[in-house]
Design a protein around this motif. Structure first.
Motif, PDB file in Angstrom:
ATOM      1  N   PHE A 111     105.979  39.874   9.791  1.00  0.00           N
ATOM      2  CA  PHE A 111     107.394  39.517   9.774  1.00  0.00           C
ATOM      3  C   PHE A 111     107.764  39.051   8.367  1.00  0.00           C
ATOM      4  N   VAL A 112     108.837  39.636   7.814  1.00  0.00           N
ATOM      5  CA  VAL A 112     109.183  39.438   6.407  1.00  0.00           C
ATOM      6  C   VAL A 112     110.630  38.962   6.259  1.00  0.00           C
ATOM      7  N   ALA A 113     110.821  37.920   5.450  1.00  0.00           N
ATOM      8  CA  ALA A 113     112.146  37.381   5.145  1.00  0.00           C
ATOM      9  C   ALA A 113     112.895  38.352   4.221  1.00  0.00           C
ATOM     10  N   PRO A 114     114.208  38.178   4.082  1.00  0.00           N
ATOM     11  CA  PRO A 114     114.990  39.069   3.210  1.00  0.00           C
ATOM     12  C   PRO A 114     114.502  39.103   1.759  1.00  0.00           C
ATOM     13  N   ASN A 115     113.909  38.016   1.275  1.00  0.00           N
ATOM     14  CA  ASN A 115     113.447  37.968  -0.121  1.00  0.00           C
ATOM     15  C   ASN A 115     112.049  38.558  -0.310  1.00  0.00           C
ATOM     16  N   GLY A 116     111.439  39.087   0.756  1.00  0.00           N
ATOM     17  CA  GLY A 116     110.127  39.711   0.653  1.00  0.00           C
ATOM     18  C   GLY A 116     108.960  38.797   0.941  1.00  0.00           C
ATOM     19  N   THR A 117     109.219  37.562   1.315  1.00  0.00           N
ATOM     20  CA  THR A 117     108.142  36.627   1.646  1.00  0.00           C
ATOM     21  C   THR A 117     107.688  36.847   3.090  1.00  0.00           C
ATOM     22  N   VAL A 118     106.389  36.946   3.282  1.00  0.00           N
ATOM     23  CA  VAL A 118     105.838  37.091   4.632  1.00  0.00           C
ATOM     24  C   VAL A 118     106.003  35.763   5.362  1.00  0.00           C
ATOM     25  N   LEU A 119     106.653  35.813   6.519  1.00  0.00           N
ATOM     26  CA  LEU A 119     106.855  34.618   7.342  1.00  0.00           C
ATOM     27  C   LEU A 119     105.621  34.326   8.184  1.00  0.00           C
ATOM     28  N   ASN A 120     105.103  35.350   8.830  1.00  0.00           N
ATOM     29  CA  ASN A 120     103.905  35.213   9.656  1.00  0.00           C
ATOM     30  C   ASN A 120     103.363  36.587   9.999  1.00  0.00           C
ATOM     31  N   VAL A 121     102.116  36.589  10.442  1.00  0.00           N
ATOM     32  CA  VAL A 121     101.444  37.807  10.879  1.00  0.00           C
ATOM     33  C   VAL A 121     100.976  37.579  12.308  1.00  0.00           C
ATOM     34  N   GLU A 122     101.275  38.531  13.176  1.00  0.00           N
ATOM     35  CA  GLU A 122     100.796  38.485  14.560  1.00  0.00           C
ATOM     36  C   GLU A 122      99.845  39.652  14.764  1.00  0.00           C
ATOM     37  N   HIS A 123      98.731  39.394  15.426  1.00  0.00           N
ATOM     38  CA  HIS A 123      97.725  40.415  15.696  1.00  0.00           C
ATOM     39  C   HIS A 123      97.916  40.853  17.150  1.00  0.00           C
ATOM     40  N   ALA A 124      98.418  42.065  17.323  1.00  0.00           N
ATOM     41  CA  ALA A 124      98.850  42.525  18.647  1.00  0.00           C
ATOM     42  C   ALA A 124      97.866  43.514  19.258  1.00  0.00           C
ATOM     43  N   GLU A 125      97.668  43.363  20.552  1.00  0.00           N
ATOM     44  CA  GLU A 125      96.812  44.253  21.331  1.00  0.00           C
ATOM     45  C   GLU A 125      97.670  45.280  22.067  1.00  0.00           C
TER      46      GLU A 125
END
Length: 175
Positions: A111-125
């Motif tokens: 998930f990425v903010a408008p300025n290109g900073t990664v907000l978080n990463v989710e590892h999905a099955e």
């Protein structure tokens, strides 16, 4: 007795409203048989580079910037090439929620903010045969304008985590 013009417009409006489908991030859409169309769901590709403390990682991304493309996402894909995935592009930043309905490949959802900073990463099955009511939801940790999906393990292998940056080499907003 002939129906009035108002009655015809009302009936057509109700019928058309029933044909719409939510975009990814809203409630999951009804399951459709899309297994016959497992080719790329978008016509455009973009290149992006993640900048982390561990170095840079460049990826090729299919661009999903329409409601139909975002709804379809990576459904029904049986594999992804290395460093290849999809970027979901939205007109504005908002809290985003994704699921894995009819998705066969485990994914990292970035998930990425408008300025290109990664907000978080989710590892999905994968949840290919799960009912809509039982799907797990993966959510952004703040307003996201972009969501990048790559094969699960990419983020851990490259050091992509909250605070990392992504640089899009293509202007995703002018599509």
């Amino acid at each position: 007795m002939r129906p009035s013009a108002f009655t015809l417009v009302l009936v057509l409006s109700v019928a058309l409203a029933g044909c719409s489908q939510p975009i990814v991030g809203d409630d999951p859409p009804n399951d459709t048989d899309g297994a016959a169309d497992v080719t790329n769901s978008t016509d455009e590709n973009a290149t992006a580079t993640f900048v982390t403390d561990e170095g840079n990682a460049t990826v090729s991304l299919e661009v999903a910037d329409t409601s139909e493309e975002r709804t379809r996402g990576l459904m029904y894909r049986e594999s992804l090439p290395d460093d290849h995935g999809m970027v979901f592009v939205y007109d504005d930043a908002d809290d985003r929620s994704f699921w894995m309905k009819n998705t066969y490949v485990p994914l990292d959802m970035i998930f990425v903010a408008p300025n290109g900073t990664v907000l978080n990463v989710e590892h999905a099955e994968p949840e290919p045969n799960t009912s809509t009511a039982d799907l797990e939801s993966y959510e952004s940790d703040g307003p996201a304008q972009y969501v990048v999906e790559l094969e699960r393990g990419f983020a851990n292998r490259t050091g992509v985590d909250a605070g990392a940056e992504i640089v899009f080499h293509d202007d995703l907003r002018d599509r």
